[in-house]
Design an enzyme around this catalytic site. Structure first.
Site, PDB file in Angstrom:
ATOM      1  N   LYS A   1      73.138 -34.464  90.931  1.00 39.20           N
ATOM      2  CA  LYS A   1      74.500 -34.317  90.377  1.00 39.20           C
ATOM      3  C   LYS A   1      74.783 -35.314  89.252  1.00 39.20           C
ATOM      4  CE  LYS A   1      76.128 -32.320  94.729  1.00 39.20           C
ATOM      5  NZ  LYS A   1      76.554 -30.960  94.431  1.00 39.20           N
TER       6      LYS A   1
ATOM      7  N   TYR B   1      75.326 -31.305 104.745  1.00 41.42           N
ATOM      8  CA  TYR B   1      74.477 -30.346 104.035  1.00 41.42           C
ATOM      9  C   TYR B   1      73.557 -31.130 103.120  1.00 41.42           C
ATOM     10  CZ  TYR B   1      73.152 -26.676 100.651  1.00 41.42           C
ATOM     11  OH  TYR B   1      72.455 -25.820  99.824  1.00 41.42           O
TER      12      TYR B   1
ATOM     13  N   ASP C   1      71.425 -39.512 102.036  1.00 38.15           N
ATOM     14  CA  ASP C   1      71.516 -38.425 101.060  1.00 38.15           C
ATOM     15  C   ASP C   1      72.753 -38.692 100.197  1.00 38.15           C
ATOM     16  OD1 ASP C   1      71.829 -34.773 101.190  1.00 38.15           O
ATOM     17  OD2 ASP C   1      71.814 -36.226  99.562  1.00 38.15           O
TER      18      ASP C   1
HETATM   19  P1  KE4 Z   1      71.365 -28.916  95.118  1.00 35.27           P
HETATM   20  O1  KE4 Z   1      70.045 -28.371  95.584  1.00 35.27           O
HETATM   21  O2  KE4 Z   1      72.500 -27.896  95.236  1.00 35.27           O
HETATM   22  O3  KE4 Z   1      71.301 -29.583  93.739  1.00 35.27           O
HETATM   23  O4  KE4 Z   1      71.757 -30.135  96.091  1.00 35.27           O
HETATM   24  C1  KE4 Z   1      71.823 -29.899  97.478  1.00 35.27           C
HETATM   25  C2  KE4 Z   1      72.679 -30.975  98.119  1.00 35.27           C
HETATM   26  C3  KE4 Z   1      72.052 -32.000  98.803  1.00 35.27           C
HETATM   27  N1  KE4 Z   1      72.761 -32.998  99.385  1.00 35.27           N
HETATM   28  C4  KE4 Z   1      74.116 -33.021  99.285  1.00 35.27           C
HETATM   29  C5  KE4 Z   1      74.866 -34.145  99.938  1.00 35.27           C
HETATM   30  C6  KE4 Z   1      74.804 -32.004  98.580  1.00 35.27           C
HETATM   31  O5  KE4 Z   1      76.165 -32.051  98.505  1.00 35.27           O
HETATM   32  C7  KE4 Z   1      74.081 -30.963  97.982  1.00 35.27           C
HETATM   33  C8  KE4 Z   1      74.751 -29.823  97.236  1.00 35.27           C
HETATM   34  N2  KE4 Z   1      76.172 -29.830  97.267  1.00 35.27           N
HETATM   35  C9  KE4 Z   1      76.834 -28.540  97.118  1.00 35.27           C
HETATM   36  C10 KE4 Z   1      78.342 -28.797  97.157  1.00 35.27           C
HETATM   37  N3  KE4 Z   1      78.831 -28.840  98.456  1.00 35.27           N
HETATM   38  C11 KE4 Z   1      76.417 -27.820  95.888  1.00 35.27           C
HETATM   39  C12 KE4 Z   1      77.245 -26.600  95.552  1.00 35.27           C
HETATM   40  C13 KE4 Z   1      76.480 -25.342  95.759  1.00 35.27           C
HETATM   41  O6  KE4 Z   1      75.781 -25.214  96.786  1.00 35.27           O
HETATM   42  O7  KE4 Z   1      76.611 -24.475  94.873  1.00 35.27           O
END
Ligand code: KE4
Length: 425
Positions: free
Chosen positions: A265, A142, A237
């Protein structure tokens, strides 16, 4: 009715699903989400003042533990000087220098406000630099919710994907090829078929969005050599793994150097900061000096950057990552030992400050294998632990996170609770 349920019902009246990010709604485990009122160190408290040992850590940012006093102080000190200027600040230079000093693959970096913005911009940059359109991603990885990345695998091995979300026109994902993680042959075949058209591969170098899945030996090295051979860019990523899996992310652990790295993060320490960076010759394609447009009102926000800067400084303390991984090992190994003693089919894995819990007999290496985990057993485990005050990720497809504040007493308490739960699972 509990206060959490009452708040959830009220939230659902004005917020879609009652939450501002789907995974928070507990839909894959059932039940009502806990509305958190405060957090400190390894703990969070909900609207009924129930205390939880927290292993989600805001999905990665809370690596120091919640409300670390030095992070709070830095935010307060920045905030009194104003929240946002829409103009450059010295702090943005400092955090750019801090990121570049820690990740040798990064000579220049652009700050944004989320992981999604970082990956969306990195894809556009790769396409702009190469003049190519096709991208490769992996099933189960993701990268945020940009249209071209909301794709699941097509029917055949080399078919282009299908949207995983309504509202994404087929035209928007027709250049996205979805392959199987840890299956290098499929990537080789894709480059043989489409090589000169492929702008980039984007990959979670250690996957954390299909539970924790590590790259098999040679997988990342193979992606690197294919990208080099065909003139495509390799995007790591590291939104989740950056400064979480180790002091230099996965690129530091493996020695595999990406062309572009995305981060978020941890680098915001709980505040909204994302970033994408790479060699100067790549990053100089980004506006205003280059022709790949990218922008953001709150990019490099001084209050958010203050939290990120002090977080990165505290992570650089000698022994920080050794301690963090030692705590992950105690938790992961302790859970596996207690499950085995109770006759529960479960195994665990960990790296740096992140871990995986799998209700199957062996550690999975592919999305297909992780999909064979016993989801019903996970649900029962999740709720049984939650009721006893331990808060794991409300999904079997998420990694877990430990902080520097999870000391031996907290881990021991978690394991004692797990022993009770396994006995009745
Ligand atoms: P954000 O747009 O949520 O800040 O980041 C997206 C993203 C991009 N790349 C990786 C590897 C990620 O894990 C994420 C977001 N991770 C999720 C947890 N699995 C965020 C939690 C959520 O969607 O509320």
């Amino acid at each position: 009715m509990s206060r959490n349920t009452e708040l959830f019902e009220r939230a659902c009246r004005t917020i879609p699903g009652g939450v501002n990010s789907p995974v928070r709604a507990f839909r894959s485990v059932g039940g009502s989400p806990r509305f958190i009122t405060r957090a400190q160190g390894p703990y969070m408290w909900d609207a009924e003042d129930t205390r939880y040992i927290d292993y989600v850590g805001s999905w990665g940012p809370a690596i120091l533990g919640h409300a670390h006093p030095e992070v709070i102080r830095a935010v307060q000190e920045a905030a009194v000087n104003g929240l946002s200027f829409g103009a450059p600040t010295e702090a943005e230079i400092e955090i750019a220098e801090a990121i570049a000093a820690r990740l040798p693959s990064i000579e220049k970096v652009r700050l944004v406000s989320s992981g999604t913005e970082a990956t969306m911009s990195a894809i556009r940059l790769a396409r702009g630099v190469t003049g190519r359109s096709k991208i490769i991603k992996f099933e189960g990885c993701y990268h945020g919710h940009a249209d071209s990345l909301l794709v699941k695998a097509g029917s055949g091995m080399l078919t282009f994907g299908n949207p995983t979300s309504a509202g994404v026109p087929p035209e928007f994902i027709k250049h996205t090829l979805v392959l199987d993680y840890n299956k290098l042959q499929a990537v080789e075949a894709a480059f043989q078929e489409y090589g000169p058209e492929i702008a980039c591969i984007i990959v979670e170098p250690i996957a954390g969005n299909m539970n924790l899945i590590k790259p098999l030996p040679g997988f990342l090295e193979g992606l690197r050599s294919l990208c080099t051979q065909y003139g495509a860019l390799l995007i790591f990523d590291e939104v989740m793994t950056g400064f979480r899996a180790g002091p230099q992310g996965v690129q530091g652990l493996t020695g595999v150097t990406p062309d572009i790295t995305t981060l978020a993060k941890v680098i915001g320490g709980g505040m909204p900061v994302g970033a994408f960076g790479g060699r100067a010759d790549i990053m100089e394609h980004i506006a205003p000096i280059g022709n790949v447009y990218q922008a953001g009102t709150l990019s490099g926000n001084p209050v958010a950057v203050a939290a990120g800067l002090i977080t990165l400084k505290l992570l650089a303390e000698p022994g920080f990552y050794e301690h963090l991984e030692a705590q992950s090992a105690k938790l992961a190994n302790g859970l596996a030992e207690r499950a085995r003693a109770a006759g529960i089919t479960m195994c665990t894995d960990y790296v740096g400050g992140m871990f995986g819990i799998y209700f199957r007999s062996t550690i999975p290496t592919t999305f297909e294998e992780v999909s064979t985990c016993d989801l019903e057993l996970f649900k029962r485990f999740f709720h049984a632990m939650l009721i006893k005050g331990v808060y794991f990720a409300p999904s079997a497809y998420e990694a877990g996170f430990i902080s520097a504040a999870h000391d031996d007493a907290v881990i021991r308490q978690t394991l004692d609770i797990a022993e009770e739960v396994f006995a009745k699972l």
